[in-house]
Motif scaffolding. Structure first.
Motif, PDB file in Angstrom:
ATOM      1  N   TYR A   1      61.354  33.312  54.112  1.00  0.00           N
ATOM      2  CA  TYR A   1      60.654  33.197  55.395  1.00  0.00           C
ATOM      3  C   TYR A   1      59.888  34.477  55.701  1.00  0.00           C
ATOM      4  O   TYR A   1      58.735  34.438  56.140  1.00  0.00           O
ATOM      5  CB  TYR A   1      61.650  32.902  56.509  1.00  0.00           C
ATOM      6  CG  TYR A   1      61.043  32.928  57.897  1.00  0.00           C
ATOM      7  CD1 TYR A   1      60.290  31.846  58.365  1.00  0.00           C
ATOM      8  CD2 TYR A   1      61.206  34.037  58.719  1.00  0.00           C
ATOM      9  CE1 TYR A   1      59.712  31.870  59.629  1.00  0.00           C
ATOM     10  CE2 TYR A   1      60.642  34.070  59.988  1.00  0.00           C
ATOM     11  CZ  TYR A   1      59.899  32.988  60.434  1.00  0.00           C
ATOM     12  OH  TYR A   1      59.320  33.021  61.682  1.00  0.00           O
ATOM     13  N   HIS A   2      60.516  35.626  55.450  1.00  0.00           N
ATOM     14  CA  HIS A   2      59.862  36.909  55.699  1.00  0.00           C
ATOM     15  C   HIS A   2      58.616  37.054  54.833  1.00  0.00           C
ATOM     16  O   HIS A   2      57.560  37.498  55.315  1.00  0.00           O
ATOM     17  CB  HIS A   2      60.831  38.053  55.400  1.00  0.00           C
ATOM     18  CG  HIS A   2      60.235  39.409  55.585  1.00  0.00           C
ATOM     19  ND1 HIS A   2      60.204  40.048  56.798  1.00  0.00           N
ATOM     20  CD2 HIS A   2      59.620  40.262  54.691  1.00  0.00           C
ATOM     21  CE1 HIS A   2      59.619  41.225  56.665  1.00  0.00           C
ATOM     22  NE2 HIS A   2      59.262  41.373  55.393  1.00  0.00           N
ATOM     23  N   TYR A   3      58.736  36.659  53.560  1.00  0.00           N
ATOM     24  CA  TYR A   3      57.590  36.778  52.659  1.00  0.00           C
ATOM     25  C   TYR A   3      56.440  35.899  53.123  1.00  0.00           C
ATOM     26  O   TYR A   3      55.282  36.336  53.194  1.00  0.00           O
ATOM     27  CB  TYR A   3      57.988  36.399  51.228  1.00  0.00           C
ATOM     28  CG  TYR A   3      56.788  36.271  50.329  1.00  0.00           C
ATOM     29  CD1 TYR A   3      56.129  37.406  49.862  1.00  0.00           C
ATOM     30  CD2 TYR A   3      56.268  35.015  49.997  1.00  0.00           C
ATOM     31  CE1 TYR A   3      54.992  37.294  49.074  1.00  0.00           C
ATOM     32  CE2 TYR A   3      55.141  34.897  49.200  1.00  0.00           C
ATOM     33  CZ  TYR A   3      54.498  36.037  48.746  1.00  0.00           C
ATOM     34  OH  TYR A   3      53.373  35.921  47.974  1.00  0.00           O
ATOM     35  N   ILE A   4      56.740  34.634  53.450  1.00  0.00           N
ATOM     36  CA  ILE A   4      55.691  33.705  53.887  1.00  0.00           C
ATOM     37  C   ILE A   4      55.023  34.213  55.164  1.00  0.00           C
ATOM     38  O   ILE A   4      53.796  34.187  55.295  1.00  0.00           O
ATOM     39  CB  ILE A   4      56.294  32.292  54.100  1.00  0.00           C
ATOM     40  CG1 ILE A   4      56.748  31.712  52.755  1.00  0.00           C
ATOM     41  CG2 ILE A   4      55.288  31.370  54.780  1.00  0.00           C
ATOM     42  CD1 ILE A   4      57.556  30.441  52.880  1.00  0.00           C
ATOM     43  N   LYS A   5      55.825  34.724  56.089  1.00  0.00           N
ATOM     44  CA  LYS A   5      55.292  35.242  57.346  1.00  0.00           C
ATOM     45  C   LYS A   5      54.358  36.421  57.106  1.00  0.00           C
ATOM     46  O   LYS A   5      53.248  36.482  57.651  1.00  0.00           O
ATOM     47  CB  LYS A   5      56.452  35.659  58.255  1.00  0.00           C
ATOM     48  CG  LYS A   5      56.023  36.202  59.602  1.00  0.00           C
ATOM     49  CD  LYS A   5      57.231  36.598  60.429  1.00  0.00           C
ATOM     50  CE  LYS A   5      56.824  37.235  61.755  1.00  0.00           C
ATOM     51  NZ  LYS A   5      58.021  37.632  62.550  1.00  0.00           N
ATOM     52  N   LYS A   6      54.787  37.347  56.263  1.00  0.00           N
ATOM     53  CA  LYS A   6      53.965  38.507  55.945  1.00  0.00           C
ATOM     54  C   LYS A   6      52.691  38.123  55.223  1.00  0.00           C
ATOM     55  O   LYS A   6      51.612  38.684  55.460  1.00  0.00           O
ATOM     56  CB  LYS A   6      54.762  39.504  55.105  1.00  0.00           C
ATOM     57  CG  LYS A   6      55.851  40.243  55.846  1.00  0.00           C
ATOM     58  CD  LYS A   6      55.245  41.245  56.835  1.00  0.00           C
ATOM     59  CE  LYS A   6      56.308  42.063  57.505  1.00  0.00           C
ATOM     60  NZ  LYS A   6      55.738  43.026  58.495  1.00  0.00           N
ATOM     61  N   LYS A   7      52.820  37.164  54.328  1.00  0.00           N
ATOM     62  CA  LYS A   7      51.656  36.699  53.570  1.00  0.00           C
ATOM     63  C   LYS A   7      50.629  36.059  54.482  1.00  0.00           C
ATOM     64  O   LYS A   7      49.408  36.296  54.360  1.00  0.00           O
ATOM     65  CB  LYS A   7      52.113  35.692  52.500  1.00  0.00           C
ATOM     66  CG  LYS A   7      51.038  35.326  51.497  1.00  0.00           C
ATOM     67  CD  LYS A   7      50.699  36.483  50.578  1.00  0.00           C
ATOM     68  CE  LYS A   7      49.720  36.054  49.496  1.00  0.00           C
ATOM     69  NZ  LYS A   7      49.305  37.196  48.665  1.00  0.00           N
ATOM     70  N   LEU A   8      51.072  35.234  55.428  1.00  0.00           N
ATOM     71  CA  LEU A   8      50.169  34.583  56.369  1.00  0.00           C
ATOM     72  C   LEU A   8      49.479  35.601  57.279  1.00  0.00           C
ATOM     73  O   LEU A   8      48.284  35.494  57.562  1.00  0.00           O
ATOM     74  CB  LEU A   8      50.940  33.549  57.215  1.00  0.00           C
ATOM     75  CG  LEU A   8      51.420  32.300  56.465  1.00  0.00           C
ATOM     76  CD1 LEU A   8      52.296  31.457  57.375  1.00  0.00           C
ATOM     77  CD2 LEU A   8      50.216  31.483  55.964  1.00  0.00           C
ATOM     78  N   LEU A   9      50.239  36.606  57.724  1.00  0.00           N
ATOM     79  CA  LEU A   9      49.672  37.628  58.586  1.00  0.00           C
ATOM     80  C   LEU A   9      48.633  38.455  57.830  1.00  0.00           C
ATOM     81  O   LEU A   9      47.605  38.870  58.394  1.00  0.00           O
ATOM     82  CB  LEU A   9      50.768  38.549  59.121  1.00  0.00           C
ATOM     83  CG  LEU A   9      51.707  37.943  60.156  1.00  0.00           C
ATOM     84  CD1 LEU A   9      52.846  38.900  60.489  1.00  0.00           C
ATOM     85  CD2 LEU A   9      50.927  37.604  61.442  1.00  0.00           C
TER      86      LEU A   9
END
Length: 304
Positions: free
Chosen positions: A294-302
Motif C-alpha cells: 500500500y505504501h509503495y502504490i501510494k508513493k508511486k501515485l503521488l
C-alpha cells in the motif's frame, strides 16, 4: 560437588558499559535465584571489565573475555559451551528481565517437562521500563509456519533445555551478523517444533539510538540475506521446513522492502515486494506485506 544451576543466563556484550549494570540488576532482582550468569565480552574497548570486576570477585557473574570482537554469535556459542544449567536463556546486555521471569519459567518447566524449548513475551521499553509498544504475538498454533513468517522468538525470553543447547549452535559467519538470531530461531524450531509459550510479558527490549536495529543499513542487509538465502537452499538443517522454505525467503524479502522504505529507495522497495510475492504467492495475506505494498502504490501515485 556443587550442583548445577537450574538456569544459565548468557549475556554477550561489547561496549555496553552504560547499560549492562542495569541489565544485570534485573537479573539479580529475580524472584527465583537458582541461576548462573555468564557474561561474554567481545573485547570491549570501554571500561566494561573494570565496572564488572566487583561482581566477578563476588562470584555473582562468570566473566569470559574474547581476544577480539567476534560479534554476538560466537559470544552466545561461548556462553552455551560453558553453561551448566538445566535450561539456558539469552539476554542482551541492554535489555531487561522482569522479576517473575525465571520463576515463571521454572514453574512452566515443572508443569511441562516435555517442553525442551519455550518462550515468554517481550515488549519495547525505555530506560525507566515504561512500555513504548507491545509486540503482536499471535496465538501459538503452528510454530513451524509462524517462525517461517517472522522471528517471534527473537533472542530474548527463550528457554532451551540442555538436551537441545548442547547440540545446536549459532552461525558465526560474519556476513550474517544482524540476522543470526533468525537463523538460530529457525534451527531451534527445526530441532524442537513443539515450542511452548508463557503468555506473559516477562522481558523488556530497551530502545535506544545505539540499538542494532536502529543502526542497520540496507546494503549490509542485502549482503547477509544473499548469504542467508544461499544457506536456505543448501544447508541440510533447513530441509526440515520443506514447503515453508519459500515463506522464509518471502519473510527476508519483506524485511528488505521495509528497509528500502525507510531508506526512501522506492525502486528497491518495489523489487523486494515483487520478489516476496514471486517466491510465496500467499504472502499477500500478511499484514506487513499489505502495508508495504500500500505504501509503495501510494508513493508511486503521488510521484506520478
Amino acid at each position: 560437588m556443587t550442583p548445577s544451576p537450574y538456569f544459565s543466563i548468557i549475556i554477550p556484550t561489547y561496549n555496553r558499559v552504560d547499560f549492562i549494570l542495569n541489565t544485570l540488576d534485573t537479573v539479580f532482582n529475580q524472584q527465583y535465584t537458582d541461576y548462573e550468569v555468564i557474561v561474554v565480552d567481545n573485547c570491549s574497548t570501554d571500561n566494561t571489565l573494570e565496572v564488572l570486576q566487583p561482581l566477578i570477585d563476588e562470584g555473582k557473574i562468570r566473566f569470559i573475555q574474547h581476544d577480539k570482537n567476534y560479534e554476538r554469535a560466537k559470544s552466545r556459542n561461548t556462553g552455551m559451551q560453558n553453561a551448566q544449567g538445566e535450561y539456558l536463556t539469552f539476554l542482551d546486555s541492554d535489555d531487561f528481565m522482569y522479576p517473575d521471569n525465571l520463576l515463571d519459567a521454572y514453574n512452566y518447566a515443572q508443569q511441562h517437562p516435555d517442553k525442551k524449548v519455550f518462550h515468554n513475551l517481550y515488549e519495547l521499553v525505555d530506560e525507566d521500563k515504561k512500555v513504548l509498544s507491545k509486540y503482536d504475538f499471535q496465538p501459538l498454533t503452528d510454530p513451524v509456519r509462524q517462525i517461517s513468517e517472522g522471528n517471534f522468538l527473537s533472542c530474548i525470553g527463550v528457554f532451551v533445555h540442555r538436551d537441545i543447547y548442547q547440540n545446536i549452535s549459532w552461525d558465526e559467519t560474519p556476513v550474517l551478523t544482524g540476522s543470526e538470531d533468525y537463523d538460530f530461531a529457525l534451527r531451534l524450531v527445526a530441532a524442537f517444533p513443539a515450542i511452548g509459550r508463557i503468555n506473559k510479558f516477562n522481558n523488556g527490549v530497551l530502545d535506544h539510538p545505539a540499538r542494532t536495529i536502529n543502526t542497520a543499513q540496507l546494503h549490509k542487509a542485502e549482503e547477509r540475506f544473499e548469504y542467508f538465502i544461499k544457506k536456505l537452499n543448501e544447508d541440510e538443517d533447513y530441509a526440515f521446513f520443506g514447503k515453508y522454505l519459500n515463506k522464509i525467503k518471502a519473510t527476508l524479502y519483506i524485511f528488505l522492502a521495509g528497509m528500502a522504505k525507510e531508506a526512501h529507495k522506492l525502486p528497491k522497495m518495489k523489487t523486494y515486494i515483487r520478489m516476496a510475492y514471486k517466491v510465496d504467492k500467499g504472502v499477500w495475506k500478511r499484514r506487513n506485506f499489505q502495508s508495504l505494498n500500500y505504501h509503495y502504490i501510494k508513493k508511486k501515485l503521488l510521484k506520478n
